[in-house]
Design a protein around this motif. Sequence first.
Motif, mmCIF file in Angstrom:
data_model
loop_
_atom_site.group_PDB
_atom_site.id
_atom_site.type_symbol
_atom_site.label_atom_id
_atom_site.label_comp_id
_atom_site.label_asym_id
_atom_site.label_seq_id
_atom_site.Cartn_x
_atom_site.Cartn_y
_atom_site.Cartn_z
ATOM 1 N N ASN A 386 0.814 -1.217 0.000
ATOM 2 C CA ASN A 386 0.000 0.000 0.000
ATOM 3 C C ASN A 386 0.845 1.264 0.000
ATOM 4 O O ASN A 386 0.451 2.276 -0.593
ATOM 5 N N ILE A 387 1.998 1.237 0.642
ATOM 6 C CA ILE A 387 2.857 2.421 0.635
ATOM 7 C C ILE A 387 3.384 2.696 -0.767
ATOM 8 O O ILE A 387 3.459 3.853 -1.201
ATOM 9 N N THR A 388 3.755 1.636 -1.507
ATOM 10 C CA THR A 388 4.206 1.866 -2.885
ATOM 11 C C THR A 388 3.096 2.501 -3.716
ATOM 12 O O THR A 388 3.353 3.388 -4.541
ATOM 13 N N THR A 389 1.864 2.067 -3.498
ATOM 14 C CA THR A 389 0.742 2.664 -4.230
ATOM 15 C C THR A 389 0.493 4.100 -3.783
ATOM 16 O O THR A 389 0.196 4.980 -4.599
ATOM 17 N N LEU A 390 0.625 4.370 -2.476
ATOM 18 C CA LEU A 390 0.450 5.733 -1.978
ATOM 19 C C LEU A 390 1.518 6.674 -2.534
ATOM 20 O O LEU A 390 1.255 7.852 -2.786
ATOM 21 N N ILE A 391 2.732 6.165 -2.704
ATOM 22 C CA ILE A 391 3.795 6.984 -3.305
ATOM 23 C C ILE A 391 3.375 7.409 -4.705
ATOM 24 O O ILE A 391 3.486 8.588 -5.081
ATOM 25 N N ALA A 392 2.891 6.448 -5.486
ATOM 26 C CA ALA A 392 2.446 6.775 -6.843
ATOM 27 C C ALA A 392 1.280 7.761 -6.814
ATOM 28 O O ALA A 392 1.250 8.733 -7.577
ATOM 29 N N ALA A 393 0.311 7.524 -5.914
ATOM 30 C CA ALA A 393 -0.860 8.415 -5.837
ATOM 31 C C ALA A 393 -0.446 9.830 -5.460
ATOM 32 O O ALA A 393 -0.923 10.812 -6.044
ATOM 33 N N GLY A 394 0.450 9.952 -4.474
ATOM 34 C CA GLY A 394 0.895 11.278 -4.053
ATOM 35 C C GLY A 394 1.615 12.029 -5.149
ATOM 36 O O GLY A 394 1.397 13.235 -5.352
ATOM 37 N N LEU A 395 2.465 11.345 -5.900
ATOM 38 C CA LEU A 395 3.209 12.009 -6.965
ATOM 39 C C LEU A 395 2.308 12.352 -8.143
ATOM 40 O O LEU A 395 2.504 13.384 -8.794
ATOM 41 N N LEU A 396 1.320 11.509 -8.423
ATOM 42 C CA LEU A 396 0.359 11.858 -9.470
ATOM 43 C C LEU A 396 -0.410 13.118 -9.092
ATOM 44 O O LEU A 396 -0.685 13.969 -9.939
ATOM 45 N N PHE A 397 -0.755 13.253 -7.815
ATOM 46 C CA PHE A 397 -1.482 14.444 -7.367
ATOM 47 C C PHE A 397 -0.599 15.688 -7.429
ATOM 48 O O PHE A 397 -1.034 16.758 -7.850
ATOM 49 N N LEU A 398 0.667 15.565 -7.031
ATOM 50 C CA LEU A 398 1.545 16.723 -6.954
ATOM 51 C C LEU A 398 2.058 17.170 -8.319
ATOM 52 O O LEU A 398 2.213 18.370 -8.566
ATOM 53 N N LEU A 399 2.318 16.225 -9.219
ATOM 54 C CA LEU A 399 3.014 16.555 -10.458
ATOM 55 C C LEU A 399 2.107 16.577 -11.682
ATOM 56 O O LEU A 399 2.440 17.235 -12.663
ATOM 57 N N ALA A 400 1.000 15.851 -11.634
ATOM 58 C CA ALA A 400 0.127 15.790 -12.805
ATOM 59 C C ALA A 400 -0.987 16.827 -12.679
ATOM 60 O O ALA A 400 -1.035 17.617 -11.738
ATOM 61 N N SER A 401 -1.880 16.822 -13.634
ATOM 62 C CA SER A 401 -3.014 17.744 -13.615
ATOM 63 C C SER A 401 -4.205 17.061 -14.274
ATOM 64 O O SER A 401 -4.091 15.970 -14.823
ATOM 65 N N GLY A 402 -5.365 17.731 -14.200
ATOM 66 C CA GLY A 402 -6.554 17.217 -14.856
ATOM 67 C C GLY A 402 -6.987 15.868 -14.313
ATOM 68 O O GLY A 402 -6.891 15.582 -13.123
ATOM 69 N N PRO A 403 -7.461 14.965 -15.196
ATOM 70 C CA PRO A 403 -7.991 13.675 -14.738
ATOM 71 C C PRO A 403 -6.939 12.781 -14.105
ATOM 72 O O PRO A 403 -7.264 11.950 -13.264
ATOM 73 N N VAL A 404 -5.666 12.927 -14.512
ATOM 74 C CA VAL A 404 -4.605 12.115 -13.910
ATOM 75 C C VAL A 404 -4.424 12.510 -12.447
ATOM 76 O O VAL A 404 -4.246 11.663 -11.565
ATOM 77 N N ARG A 405 -4.485 13.813 -12.181
ATOM 78 C CA ARG A 405 -4.389 14.269 -10.791
ATOM 79 C C ARG A 405 -5.594 13.781 -9.988
ATOM 80 O O ARG A 405 -5.454 13.351 -8.834
ATOM 81 N N GLY A 406 -6.775 13.844 -10.590
ATOM 82 C CA GLY A 406 -7.964 13.335 -9.907
ATOM 83 C C GLY A 406 -7.865 11.857 -9.604
ATOM 84 O O GLY A 406 -8.308 11.392 -8.553
#
Length: 744
Positions: A386-406
């Motif tokens: 779950n931590i590996t998945t949370l790392i990906a989720a956090g970076l998608l939120f911080l670095l991406a935009s639009g639907p990817v951030r969502g």
Amino acid sequence: MTRALRIRALLALAAVALALYVALTVPVHLGLDLRGGTQIVLETRPTDPADAGAEATDRTLEVLRGRVDALGVAEPTLARSGSDRIVVELPGVQEPAEAADVLGRTARLTFHQVVATAGATGDTAEPLPKRPGEQVLSDESGRHLRLGAASLTGKDVKEAAARFDQQGGAGWQVAVDFAGSGRDGWARLTGRAACQPMGDPARRVAIVLDDKIISSPQVDPAVGCGSGISGGSTQITGSFDAAEAEQLALLINGGALPVPVETVEQRTVGPTLGAEAITASARAAAVGTAITALFIIVVYRLMGALAAVALACYGLISYAALAALGATLTLPGLAGFVLAIGMAVDANVLVFERAREVYAARDRPSPRSSLTAGFRGALSAIADSNITTLIAAGLLFLLASGPVRGFGVTLGIGVLASMLSALVITRALADLAASRRRLRTRPRLTGIAHTGALRDRLTRAGLRPMRRPRRWLAVSATVLVLAASGIAVRGLGFGVEFTGGRLIEYTTGTPVDPDRARGALADAGFPRAVVQSSGEDRLTVRTDRLTDAQAATVTRTVTSLTGHADKLRDEAIGPSLGKELRRSALVALAVALGAQLLYLAARFRWLFGTSAVAALAHDVVVLVGVFAWLGKPIDGVFLAALLTVIGYSVNDSVVVFDRVRELRRRDRTAPFATVADRALLQTLPRTVNTGMGAAFILTALAVLGGDTLSDFALALLIGLGVGTYSSMFTATPLAVELHGRTAR
């Protein structure tokens, strides 16, 4: 009841009660596909002929995308229409007029030294400025001020934030931080003004937004002549309320539009999906979830029933969290949310399989002690995956935009809710049930007092799959080449979100049911057409790129529904997932993979991290390649499925490697390949049961969900199969092979 059990029970009860309260009181926002929203059409009005054209409109669109994100609108749609128009669709916007005003502002911010007072309002005796760059504007009190040339612009600003001044009594203000050379420029500007005597207009600094002075304060007497204000920050004060301060900060952060725009149309549009598609998808989700719960109950009996209750609580908590955060739910998002329920089974299955192992290994154990040991033994695998998945989720939120951030937000909420469900709610329910006297005398009712048919067969078979790891790697390489050849031979059929297409708007004179129009266009050869109603007699059709003959077919099809259809617009539209969004998504994914590699290397070893990420890359290429061979569209729905597969693939590999690490600690002398064999066989029941739970839901979505979700479910079914295979027969043999090379 022990103290720990009471605490877990109270936490579980509090979490469920809070989630229930939020779910009942906070409405959830539905996306454009489910509910429709507000459509705003903006037209670029360049002052310089060199700025006219599609390129300037595309640059303007990217700035507008940032403003929409800052407005807090999730899952918007922005696309260029023609060469000089931008269509913005916003789901669930409460104040469309305010949104249109924010989007339409040029937001050209400049900072000037005041040269002199040019008279009161209406006084024309003062001659116009003669020096280049100077201008005369009215300040907050209505006086005309002669301003020098701009010393700083919005490009020199790093960040702006609305704040309430509680100590100084200035009310709402906007704090501005300058970046790089802007810090020195601010010091020079205020240093020049500080050399003028108090009361002199030249001691003032004017802050101008779109040729309007929004603040023109005097430089404080404490500021030294020539040195200016250091620190690179200032405050814009004025008679702002909270909304005005937030809006000003938003405009400053978003930056100026490359060219001015004007709102030429604003209206309400209907959903892009029909009621039948939504009903079919909801029915499929309900059927899939029910079958998954039944499967878990059959396999794990009482513990499975308690896990089903905990999964229902998981769904409630996740839904409440999304509602509380103001997230916008689209149909693929809802499908992914339901799929997450199936994947949340994983943590429960890990615990129950561990408890079965403990029960089988001990002499006359109690169900409760076996469960306690199962939770303890599964904790590291649950945490790491779950931590590996949370790392990906956090970076998608911080670095991406639009639907990817969502997607990053939804993924993160799902992971946290899953851990709460398994480690708190399931454990509290299981401990309460296992402490009952009847279960101590009839332990088989619990579902953990036997090892399970699959585990028994694997134990008797004495399999050694990692005896020849290169054979598995050869199979994986062959599959990889076949998938990659599909990309090379067939190419990728990018959807309208990536490539753009054509937008045709009709006025029909009488209302048209969008569902009928969708069905008719699908029969005419346009199954991917997006149909929306607008007002009482308008219909919009968005498709991939069309020839004139195909466009004529679309018009005839719409005309056949009402007998009358006049074209209002027929324009080429640009991609709604623009270059900047695609770039940010790729950067976020690359950084997320790198961060996962570092985490896995720190928690395990470099060879484990490398193997897991290599298996993940294998899964991505295979999934994209299969879609290329099948001629399926690569669109926003596929992107959501691909991101889900990425999270699932890493989880599977982490579970296997966690067992390898545990077995290595017990026996340092055993060959690595032998340890890998044992780990694979011991985790295989968990892998099968978890995969079955997700597969039931996906199959229901694919069969019963209609055309809207069929490609989404197909992508996830392929990813589920490939991810399960690669965790066992790509990541594990690669780790064995790398270990053998490093040991030489």
